[in-house]
Write a protein that holds these residues in place. Structure first.
Motif, mmCIF file in Angstrom:
data_model
loop_
_atom_site.group_PDB
_atom_site.id
_atom_site.type_symbol
_atom_site.label_atom_id
_atom_site.label_comp_id
_atom_site.label_asym_id
_atom_site.label_seq_id
_atom_site.Cartn_x
_atom_site.Cartn_y
_atom_site.Cartn_z
ATOM 1 N N GLN A 1 0.829 -1.198 0.000
ATOM 2 C CA GLN A 1 0.000 0.000 0.000
ATOM 3 C C GLN A 1 0.862 1.247 0.000
ATOM 4 O OE1 GLN A 1 -2.110 0.550 3.637
ATOM 5 N NE2 GLN A 1 -1.984 2.724 3.202
ATOM 6 N N ALA B 1 1.591 6.722 -6.687
ATOM 7 C CA ALA B 1 0.480 7.544 -7.158
ATOM 8 C C ALA B 1 0.779 9.004 -6.890
ATOM 9 C CB ALA B 1 -0.800 7.131 -6.456
ATOM 10 N N LYS C 1 -1.083 -2.486 -14.613
ATOM 11 C CA LYS C 1 -1.444 -1.074 -14.482
ATOM 12 C C LYS C 1 -0.397 -0.178 -15.132
ATOM 13 C CE LYS C 1 -4.712 -1.691 -11.078
ATOM 14 N NZ LYS C 1 -6.095 -1.284 -11.080
ATOM 15 N N VAL D 1 2.777 0.472 -14.463
ATOM 16 C CA VAL D 1 3.584 1.368 -13.629
ATOM 17 C C VAL D 1 5.039 0.916 -13.545
ATOM 18 C CG1 VAL D 1 1.771 2.278 -12.148
ATOM 19 C CG2 VAL D 1 2.875 0.141 -11.546
ATOM 20 N N THR E 1 -5.538 -9.590 -4.314
ATOM 21 C CA THR E 1 -6.887 -9.260 -3.855
ATOM 22 C C THR E 1 -7.722 -10.505 -3.561
ATOM 23 O OG1 THR E 1 -7.403 -8.885 -6.173
ATOM 24 C CG2 THR E 1 -7.117 -6.945 -4.818
ATOM 25 N N TRP F 1 -11.101 5.000 -9.686
ATOM 26 C CA TRP F 1 -9.883 5.733 -9.377
ATOM 27 C C TRP F 1 -8.884 4.802 -8.695
ATOM 28 C CZ3 TRP F 1 -10.012 11.419 -9.648
ATOM 29 C CH2 TRP F 1 -8.746 11.988 -9.441
ATOM 30 N N PRO F 2 -8.191 4.004 -9.512
ATOM 31 C CA PRO F 2 -7.175 3.156 -8.911
ATOM 32 C C PRO F 2 -6.050 4.058 -8.441
ATOM 33 C CG PRO F 2 -6.985 3.094 -11.281
ATOM 34 C CD PRO F 2 -8.134 4.000 -10.984
ATOM 35 N N ILE F 3 -5.353 3.657 -7.418
ATOM 36 C CA ILE F 3 -4.298 4.530 -6.926
ATOM 37 C C ILE F 3 -3.229 4.711 -7.987
ATOM 38 C CG2 ILE F 3 -2.535 4.819 -5.157
ATOM 39 C CD1 ILE F 3 -4.348 3.606 -3.182
ATOM 40 N N ILE F 4 -2.953 3.602 -8.687
ATOM 41 C CA ILE F 4 -2.026 3.743 -9.799
ATOM 42 C C ILE F 4 -2.824 3.607 -11.080
ATOM 43 C CG2 ILE F 4 0.085 3.026 -8.660
ATOM 44 C CD1 ILE F 4 -0.500 0.180 -9.521
ATOM 45 N N PHE G 1 -7.414 0.871 0.069
ATOM 46 C CA PHE G 1 -5.965 0.857 0.079
ATOM 47 C C PHE G 1 -5.344 -0.512 -0.155
ATOM 48 C CE2 PHE G 1 -7.162 4.759 2.166
ATOM 49 C CZ PHE G 1 -6.347 5.664 1.509
ATOM 50 N N GLY H 1 -7.464 -3.069 -2.035
ATOM 51 C CA GLY H 1 -8.107 -3.393 -3.299
ATOM 52 C C GLY H 1 -7.937 -2.298 -4.346
ATOM 53 N N LEU H 2 -7.401 -1.150 -3.923
ATOM 54 C CA LEU H 2 -7.111 -0.045 -4.839
ATOM 55 C C LEU H 2 -8.346 0.469 -5.574
ATOM 56 C CD1 LEU H 2 -3.907 -1.454 -6.517
ATOM 57 C CD2 LEU H 2 -4.181 -0.368 -4.301
ATOM 58 N N ARG H 3 -9.496 0.438 -4.912
ATOM 59 C CA ARG H 3 -10.697 0.975 -5.547
ATOM 60 C C ARG H 3 -11.137 2.206 -4.771
ATOM 61 N NH1 ARG H 3 -11.345 -4.622 -6.698
ATOM 62 N NH2 ARG H 3 -12.055 -5.077 -4.601
ATOM 63 N N LEU H 4 -10.472 3.314 -5.045
ATOM 64 C CA LEU H 4 -10.754 4.534 -4.298
ATOM 65 C C LEU H 4 -12.176 5.006 -4.519
ATOM 66 C CD1 LEU H 4 -7.549 6.739 -4.435
ATOM 67 C CD2 LEU H 4 -8.354 5.209 -2.667
ATOM 68 N N ILE I 1 -9.488 9.802 1.743
ATOM 69 C CA ILE I 1 -9.176 9.429 0.362
ATOM 70 C C ILE I 1 -8.922 10.673 -0.509
ATOM 71 C CG2 ILE I 1 -10.031 8.208 -1.668
ATOM 72 C CD1 ILE I 1 -11.623 6.430 0.388
#
Lengths: 442, 316, 273
Positions: free
Chosen positions: A109, A116, A137, A139, A405, B66-69, B280, B282-285, C123
């Motif tokens: 995280q 990000a 993704k 990155v 996940t 809105w994925p974090i990356i 944070f 699952g990265l699904r903001l 967030i």
């Protein structure tokens, strides 16, 4: 007078808070500035493969490392990394390398959020099952263009595979791990067995386990509360001939072999082979250390604790069912796409994973080197030789963008099964469904 | 400016009759209200930047993937509609409600009991009052660390050891999806009842003694006096404590994060823990923002109740 | 034995029993911290220290990061505490005593927004702060906490009870706004201010959620996040408890010296509108 000083104080506090705000907007400006810089370096990158070594690199790179060793060896670890920085700076004296140590907990995280935010590291440590997720993704910087002079044949094929997603190499491995069995010799003797002749298959093991439980011991550990499932379900699943996701990305966790593995875990729990709090326990090593448990499933870190605690132990191979399997992670260094100094970062990754660094690092941290030329460090260490053998067939986890996940979901199904709320078949089916759901979320 | 005219009306009635020049009015106003301009305006700016803007932005986020990356994209109501079919989200809400049930009444009862005990005013009751309050100021991290060890789910756990003295079998505690949440709630009761005690204590102190005397003259027993006089007079305190503990219980995160990680089988996945996991891990903001809004709606409804019942002074 | 003596014995007995229950976990912490165990055994008898030692304390203090965690906690606690005290007093005064259009609207909007759980804002704040370059800096924790509406509320409640004549008189004597605030109002509001300070201290020092998200590297962790990372690492119980005990000291001291303001503050927020 009092009044004046107070007003002075206020002004001070206010200018301070304004200052902080100003820092903020300043930061965002510089962020835009680096976008331009990034574009430039991307342009340069095209021909970097050929002349990276000869070209003069400069600037700063930040490298995120983790506490790979116990606290008391921290200084020695620093020496190893300082050595790598020294070697790197001989070639590239103008690049300043900054090491930052990030704890293991929530590392993923923290890396994500920092990336990000655009203030992440230029080099960071990555595990195999995260490679697909990150690569997916977009990155991670593909490392292939930088590697022409890097003697890639020296790496063990399995360790390179762990850093590869859809044919592109994203990470250079520094260490490999493997998990195997550790036994308490006193308990082995107590159940009338021979410590020199430990089980190689599940069938042999089950006999020992029955005897140990009859004598009031636990047979082994199952840390169901810890991060699922690389050290809990997966090795057993693979040894039983099952798998989580097959090569064409279908969930197969609930095939016949998978259900058999679920059933076996359930049986171990019901028969008291594993402690009753295995559902939530994060670490049952204390039970082993206090002489209440016949065996634990452990890795290099288990070995080093047993050694520092001066405990007697016997190592045993991963148990064979339908297949011979173990989990063994691969630790590698990667460069994020948004690094501002990708060339220098890639060059540093090469130094971090060269033979000299690997020898010093793995000798200290008790991991298995990924370069064949570095494996000589364990020529005189019988235990580590065994680990080297296991590492040859150890698997680096589930290679899928959803590898991470799905873990908490599978963990929940195992908990439900152990508690009796679901049969092994139902739990395995639900796990398979959870995997499909995650895959469909994209 | 109401202030100005009113103040002038009192202080300088003569000047008021032939309106002072603008500059002077300005200076006067500043002299009287300087502090408002100097401090309130920057604080308002701060409020807008750090409270209102994020609030609005999080609403926008609920319509985004809105994925974090990676890059964000607009997905319309997808996150909201996913919420309605997300079983784990509903389980998390249900868990949170259950947690409130396990937590609110015991905390209130415990707080009232402690307050009554301390209110007897025997020697050293001040010391005990402080002792009961101690967990309130202690961090969740410390208490959780100890709690996890106390409630170890094998016969080697401390609480199980004590239970074995009175013939109770080894309990699984955190390894049992029915027990895990109550044990977490017990941690919160332990941590918070010291503060409810203080509310009740203040309430008890403010009950006029003539009411007790009247009851005494009427020949009412202590028990009867408590239920007929003390308990009803504490009504506003009951309401207030109920509401703050409810709001607190809906925000429970620390102990679930530290001890159970939401398990076993989602039994301790509370709303905030799930939000954290989705956002944070699952990265699904975007979806995490939906969950945050759900939390907000619930808390908002509770605070509406608070304003309705407690928006006025308490009278005896 | 008279009735009242019997009653007293009962009260003492109950106080003692509950006292033992409430003290028990703290006793565990202290006992655990005093034994040298690399790994705690699961045996309950483990708790009785046979050879008390301060080894765990010296061990944890010698870890460079632990001292750094305490420093970080101090920074992200003391700055907000001072700022919240100051702004709480000023704004409390403004909202209690100053009249300007929209006062009630502004105040109750602020009060209402505070009902928004912090988890909702974390967030968007994350995205914002990453733009500011604040991630993994003290600013990410400190700046949003420079003032808190609950402190404002407390002072406002307190100042509303101060008679209006006082400031009217001062104003007629020619005192300016700042003078009235600093010379009259501020000294009167001392108890409320002490309450804000103690509350802010405890909540900042004990906060886990915010730094968990904003602080990314170990050297920026406050003690809560640092301790949490030790706790979930493999169970080095003695060291965990030594760390807990050390991190508990500042809250304990604050509690000992400012206890009165806690209890008064809680009663104040609870009993008045």
């Amino acid at each position: 007078m009092v009044k004046r000083t107070n007003i002075l104080l206020l002004t001070l506090i206010f200018s301070l808070s304004m200052l902080l705000a100003a820092c903020g907007s300043g930061g965002s400006n510089s962020g835009q500035g680096t976008d331009a810089g990034e574009a430039k370096s991307a342009g340069e990158q095209a021909n970097s493969g050929q002349d990276a070594a000869g070209k003069k690199l400069s600037g700063n790179i930040t490298v995120w490392i983790h506490p790979y060793v116990a606290e008391e060896k921290k200084d020695e670890l620093k020496t190893v990394f300082d050595g790598a920085i020294g070697a790197f700076n001989e070639k590239h004296p103008d690049v300043k390398v900054k090491l930052e140590e990030i704890p293991w907990k929530n590392r993923e995280q923290k890396i994500l959020t920092a990336l990000a935010a655009g203030n992440g590291p230029d080099v960071f440590y990555q595990l195999p099952d995260q490679i697909p997720q990150f690569a997916n993704k977009d990155v991670l910087e593909p490392l292939t263009p930088y590697l022409e002079d890097n003697n890639m044949d020296d790496f063990s094929p399995g360790s390179l595979e762990a850093g590869t997603y859809q044919g592109t190499l994203y990470g250079l491995p520094i260490l490999q791990e493997a998990q195997m069995m550790f036994y308490n010799p006193d308990i082995i003797k107590d159940i009338g067995e021979d410590p020199a002749n430990v089980p190689k298959t599940w069938d042999e093991y089950n006999v020992w386990a029955e005897k140990a439980v009859a004598k009031g011991y636990y047979a082994r550990d199952f840390n169901g509360g810890a991060a699922c499932c690389n050290a809990t379900l997966y090795p057993i699943l693979w040894q039983f001939g099952g798998d989580v996701i097959d090569d064409s990305q279908n969930a197969v966790i609930n095939n016949a072999e998978g259900v058999a593995a679920f059933q076996f875990i359930k049986d171990m729990y019901n028969k008291g082979w594993i402690p009753k709090d295995s559902i939530s326990n994060q670490d049952q090593f204390p039970e082993y250390l206090s002489g209440k448990m016949l065996s634990v499933w452990g890795a290099g870190v288990t070995l080093s604790v047993l050694k520092t605690e001066n405990r007697d132990y016997v190592t045993g191979p991963p148990l064979k069912g339908k297949a011979e399997a173990s989990f063994g992670t691969v630790g590698m260094f990667v460069v994020p796409k948004n690094s501002k100094n990708k060339e220098a970062a890639a060059e540093f990754v090469k130094v971090l994973t060269n033979t000299e660094t690997q020898m010093a690092f793995n000798k200290l941290a008790n991991y298995i080197p990924t370069r064949k030329s570095a494996s000589s460090i364990y020529d005189n260490d019988e235990d580590m030789k065994k680990f080297l053998e296991v590492a040859a067939y150890a698997r680096p986890g589930v290679m899928s963008p959803v590898a991470r996940t799905i873990m908490p979901k599978i963990q929940a199904e195992i908990a439900a099964m152990l508690e009796g709320g679901k049969t092994p078949q139902q739990a395995a089916d639900a796990a398979a469904k959870a995997i499909q759901d995650e895959q469909s979320k994209g | 400016m109401i202030t100005l005219s009113k103040a002038n009306g009192q202080a300088e009635p003569l000047i008021l009759q032939h309106k002072p020049p603008l500059g002077r009015r300005f200076r006067l106003e500043f002299k009287k209200n300087a502090i408002v301009y100097v401090f309130l305006i920057p604080i308002l700016a701060h409020f807008l930047v750090f409270q209102i803007f994020p609030l609005a932005f999080s609403f926008v986020l609920t319509f985004m993937d809105w994925p974090i990356i990676g890059s964000p994209k607009y997905v319309g109501l997808a996150n909201w509609s996913y919420f309605f079919q997300d079983e784990i989200a509903w389980k998390a809400i249900w868990n949170t409600v259950l947690f409130s049930v396990y937590y609110i009444l015991p905390t209130m009862g415990m707080g009232l009991g402690l307050a009554l005990l301390v209110n007897f005013g025997v020697k050293a009751s001040g010391f005990f009052k402080s002792l009961y309050f101690l967990p309130v100021v202690t961090s969740f991290v410390i208490i959780s660390g100890i709690w996890a060890w106390l409630f170890k789910g094998t016969e080697y756990g401390m609480i199980n050891y004590i239970l074995s003295w009175i013939g109770i079998d080894t309990q699984l505690f955190f390894s049992d999806s029915k027990q895990a949440l109550p044990v977490l709630a017990a941690l919160s009761v332990f941590k918070v009842s010291g503060s409810t005690m203080v509310y009740y204590y203040a309430g008890l102190k403010s009950i006029p003694s003539h009411l007790y005397e009247a009851a005494k003259i009427d020949g009412a027993s202590k028990w009867r006096t408590f239920w007929r006089v003390t308990f009803p007079l504490l009504l506003p305190i009951h309401f207030y404590v109920a509401i703050i503990t409810t709001i607190g219980s809906f925000q429970i995160f620390d102990s679930a994060y530290l001890i159970t990680g939401g398990g076993p089988n989602y039994a301790t996945t509370t709303l905030v823990y799930y939000l954290y996991e989705e956002g944070f891990t699952g990265l699904r903001l975007g979806y995490a923002s939906v969950l945050a809004y759900i939390l907000f709606f619930i808390i908002f409804a509770i605070s509406l109740v608070q304003r309705k019942y407690l928006g006025k002074d308490v009278h005896y | 034995m008279t009735v009242s003596m019997k009653k007293n014995v009962f009260v003492y007995l109950m106080l003692m029993i509950l006292g033992i229950i409430f003290f028990f976990p703290f006793a565990m912490m202290i006992l655990g911290s005093l034994q040298k165990v690399e790994r705690a055994t699961a045996d309950p008898l483990f708790w009785i220290p046979t050879n008390p030692t301060l080894y765990n304390f010296s061990y944890i203090m010698n870890q460079s990061s632990f001292v750094q965690w305490i420093k970080n906690s101090l920074v992200i606690t003391i700055v907000p505490v001072l700022a919240q005290i100051f702004f709480g007093a000023v704004l409390g005064y403004i909202f209690a005593k100053k009249k300007f259009p929209g006062r009630e609207f502004v105040f109750w909007t602020m009060m209402a927004v505070v009902m928004v759980p912090g988890q909702l804002l974390i967030i968007p704040k994350y995205v914002m702060f990453s733009q500011f370059g604040w991630i993994n800096t003290y600013a990410s924790i400190i700046v949003p906490e420079l003032w808190a509406i609950m402190g404002v509320f407390l002072v406002r409640q307190f100042m509303m009870t101060i008679p209006k004549d006082l400031e009217e008189a001062a104003y007629m004597d020619g005192a300016g706004d700042f003078t009235i605030f600093f010379r009259i109002m501020l000294p009167l509001a001392k108890p409320a201010i002490a309450t804000i300070g103690t509350f802010a201290f405890i909540s900042c020092w004990n906060d886990l959620f915010t730094p968990l998200i904003f602080m990314t590297s170990e050297d920026m962790f406050p003690i809560t996040v640092g301790l949490a990372s030790i706790l979930t690492k493999e169970g080095n119980f003695g060291v965990e408890m030594a760390g807990s005990a050390i991190s508990f000291v500042p809250t304990f001291l604050i509690f000992i010296f400012f206890q009165r303001y806690f209890t008064e503050g809680i009663a104040m927020t609870g009993l008045k509108s």
